[in-house]
Design an enzyme around this catalytic site. Sequence first.
Site: not given
Length: 316
Positions: A88, A278
């Site tokens: 990322k 999640g």
Amino acid sequence: MKPYYTLADLLDEGHPFDAGESVPAKLAVIGFPIAHSKSPAMQQAALDAAGIRARYIRIQASPEEFGEVVRLLRERGFTGANVTVPHKQAACSLCNDTDALSRVTGSVNTLVFQKDGSVSGFNTDGPGFARAIREEFSVDLRDLKVALLGSCGGAGLALAYTCAMQRCERLTLAGRSEEKLQELKNRLSSFFIDEHRLEGASDRLAAHQNNTPRFNAAVEDADLIVNATPTSLQNKAPLVSPFAFDGCELAYDLVYAAKPTPFMELAKQGGARHASDGLGMLVEQAADSYEIWMGHRPGTQDVYAKLRETLDKSAK
């Protein structure tokens, strides 16, 4: 279709990722490792439902290979890509322009390959989290006192900025490094200054190292406790006392699993009324990525239900 493709497949002029397929690959998720990713199941369902002739594939790339993979995807005419661990930050450095959350966190999880050859970057982790909290608990972040475990790393950083940008009622940052926590607190303090409130930034924003008396007191006052640490992946509970959940309504773990995570079990044991994993955030941030690429947002309820059903079956 192979479970995942590699740099060698992209270098092959024969385009093996399209061999035997009637629909071309135009989107991908890049990670290391990547075989476990559920992104193809979500994104392909959305593409098929919209009648878009495109395939979404997995690509496994080491950190040394990542830049070359992005270059080749752009040259091969891909629309864009999702980016996951550990790429990322590297993805952000390759972008010509980025959204606000990507700029402040230095982290990108969605790439768009523009027609002029440039690359745009977005971070959908934060918006996906905010949507998931609203869907799971029927409340907005701005109305909550939030304690965020693992604030300074990975997705936790995006969540910290998201809570601040949405002006949550109060935010307690928690982590291992006092230096990093104070640095992050300083960067977020301007979001908590409101001339219409009696409280100042120091009243609405705090940062404490894990498992200290001040940390425990701050966490016990939270409405929502979020676990952004890797502890659930390690099948461990985070360093927080069960008593911290005594007055807490909500608990949210970024990890999704076939059974309650150690954090969720700790929250229930301590008295939290609602604890969730999640999966909702995973689905919502994927829908945000799709909307960036395609210009319209797909439905998420059916995708969420199917993924939850798959997880429940794997637990039996």
